[in-house]
Scaffold this motif. Structure first.
Motif, mmCIF file in Angstrom:
data_model
loop_
_atom_site.group_PDB
_atom_site.id
_atom_site.type_symbol
_atom_site.label_atom_id
_atom_site.label_comp_id
_atom_site.label_asym_id
_atom_site.label_seq_id
_atom_site.Cartn_x
_atom_site.Cartn_y
_atom_site.Cartn_z
ATOM 1 N N LEU A 128 57.199 11.994 39.459
ATOM 2 C CA LEU A 128 56.434 12.098 40.692
ATOM 3 C C LEU A 128 56.182 13.767 40.954
ATOM 4 N N VAL A 129 57.597 14.428 40.930
ATOM 5 C CA VAL A 129 57.533 15.729 41.109
ATOM 6 C C VAL A 129 56.719 16.644 40.020
ATOM 7 N N ALA A 130 56.729 16.128 39.007
ATOM 8 C CA ALA A 130 56.116 16.923 37.897
ATOM 9 C C ALA A 130 54.562 16.684 38.021
ATOM 10 N N LYS A 131 54.132 15.551 38.254
ATOM 11 C CA LYS A 131 52.730 15.011 38.283
ATOM 12 C C LYS A 131 52.079 16.061 39.651
ATOM 13 N N VAL A 132 52.723 15.998 40.801
ATOM 14 C CA VAL A 132 52.290 16.601 41.880
ATOM 15 C C VAL A 132 52.134 18.205 41.597
ATOM 16 N N THR A 133 53.453 18.622 41.008
ATOM 17 C CA THR A 133 53.347 20.179 40.951
ATOM 18 C C THR A 133 52.691 20.656 39.720
ATOM 19 N N LEU A 134 53.014 19.944 38.487
ATOM 20 C CA LEU A 134 52.359 20.768 37.435
ATOM 21 C C LEU A 134 50.935 20.501 37.024
ATOM 22 N N PHE A 135 50.589 19.139 37.427
ATOM 23 C CA PHE A 135 49.058 18.932 37.050
ATOM 24 C C PHE A 135 48.300 18.762 38.298
ATOM 25 N N HIS A 136 47.005 18.521 38.075
ATOM 26 C CA HIS A 136 45.938 18.353 38.989
ATOM 27 C C HIS A 136 45.077 17.083 38.469
ATOM 28 N N GLU A 138 43.347 15.254 39.754
ATOM 29 C CA GLU A 138 42.001 15.042 40.503
ATOM 30 C C GLU A 138 41.020 15.777 39.773
ATOM 31 N N ALA A 139 41.366 16.421 38.825
ATOM 32 C CA ALA A 139 40.552 17.082 37.962
ATOM 33 C C ALA A 139 39.970 16.342 36.690
ATOM 34 N N TRP A 140 40.839 15.019 36.782
ATOM 35 C CA TRP A 140 40.244 14.235 35.355
ATOM 36 C C TRP A 140 38.830 13.847 35.589
ATOM 37 N N GLY A 141 38.317 14.039 34.317
ATOM 38 C CA GLY A 141 36.778 13.502 34.133
ATOM 39 C C GLY A 141 35.917 14.691 34.791
ATOM 40 N N THR A 142 36.329 15.970 34.861
ATOM 41 C CA THR A 142 35.483 17.078 35.048
ATOM 42 C C THR A 142 35.081 17.564 33.710
ATOM 43 N N GLY A 143 35.611 17.225 32.597
ATOM 44 C CA GLY A 143 35.466 17.954 31.529
ATOM 45 C C GLY A 143 35.977 19.118 31.036
ATOM 46 N N ASN A 144 36.614 19.847 32.222
ATOM 47 C CA ASN A 144 37.499 21.051 32.008
ATOM 48 C C ASN A 144 38.990 20.486 31.986
ATOM 49 N N VAL A 145 39.391 20.684 30.574
ATOM 50 C CA VAL A 145 40.848 20.170 30.280
ATOM 51 C C VAL A 145 41.833 20.914 31.074
ATOM 52 N N MET A 146 41.372 22.446 30.914
ATOM 53 C CA MET A 146 42.402 23.458 31.650
ATOM 54 C C MET A 146 42.846 23.377 33.168
ATOM 55 N N ALA A 147 41.568 22.579 33.610
ATOM 56 C CA ALA A 147 41.527 22.375 35.168
ATOM 57 C C ALA A 147 42.816 21.196 35.543
ATOM 58 N N LEU A 148 43.218 20.595 34.506
ATOM 59 C CA LEU A 148 44.318 19.685 34.632
ATOM 60 C C LEU A 148 45.497 20.095 34.818
ATOM 61 N N PHE A 149 45.791 21.237 34.535
ATOM 62 C CA PHE A 149 47.078 21.972 34.411
ATOM 63 C C PHE A 149 47.185 23.029 35.403
ATOM 64 N N ASN A 150 48.315 23.097 36.122
ATOM 65 C CA ASN A 150 48.671 24.000 37.110
ATOM 66 C C ASN A 150 49.343 25.353 36.234
#
Length: 190
Positions: A128-136, A138-150
């Protein structure tokens, strides 16, 4: 008065079922946040950060924090008592039981199973902490893979993993303090 009773009840449930320490309370706190609306997932992560960096068990610190947030000093006291009361009762019962049956292979098997359950709850909290802190997500499906990562948070996490492995003799509080300074200096926010 009903709010205080609800605080006690909700934290007593958490205290009864969160086997394995404070980190094991996080999945229960996540559920509490979604069912009561008392705090958000971001609030929970802030509570975890504060609780981890202050003296005392994370579960108790978090219960106190939530209780205070909801109902002031009385809420803090009631939520904390709600969290610890089941543990005290269960420990007293288990102590008496183990005095009589501690050498039983069945009792040893139960204890082994509880360790596995505890590990699972702690892993769920970590995810849970990793999901909320390290990833985004909500960016899934935007086509921008880099936007998935913080990126900044991932970099700090990787550096901390390396440093904690490399310098095992350094106390974890030093890493927490350094992380807090990095967060302030580089203006990390959720």
């Amino acid at each position: 008065m009903m709010l205080l009773l609800r605080l006690f009840y909700e934290f007593a449930k958490i205290g009864l079922f969160a086997i394995g320490g404070g980190m094991a309370t996080i999945p229960f706190l996540t559920k509490l946040a979604s069912t009561t609306g008392w705090f958000t997932e971001t609030d929970l992560l802030n509570m975890i950060a504060v609780s981890e960096s202050t003296p005392g068990p994370i579960g108790v610190n978090t219960a106190t924090y939530v209780g205070y947030h909801i109902a002031g000093f009385q809420g803090a006291l009631i939520a904390t008592l709600g969290l610890i009361t089941p543990s005290v009762i269960v420990i007293l019962i288990i102590f008496q039981f183990l005095k009589k049956f501690g050498d039983s292979k069945y009792v040893k098997a139960v204890m082994y199973g509880l360790r596995a359950a505890s590990a699972g709850l702690i892993a769920a909290a970590g995810f849970l902490v990793a999901k909320v802190t390290l990833f985004h997500p909500e960016a899934w499906g935007t086509g921008n893979v880099m936007a998935l990562f913080n990126g900044r948070a991932l970099l700090v996490a990787l550096i901390l993993v390396y440093l904690t492995r490399r310098f095992k003799s350094v106390h974890p509080i030093a890493f927490l303090a350094a992380s807090a300074v990095v967060g302030i200096v580089f203006h990390f926010s959720m």
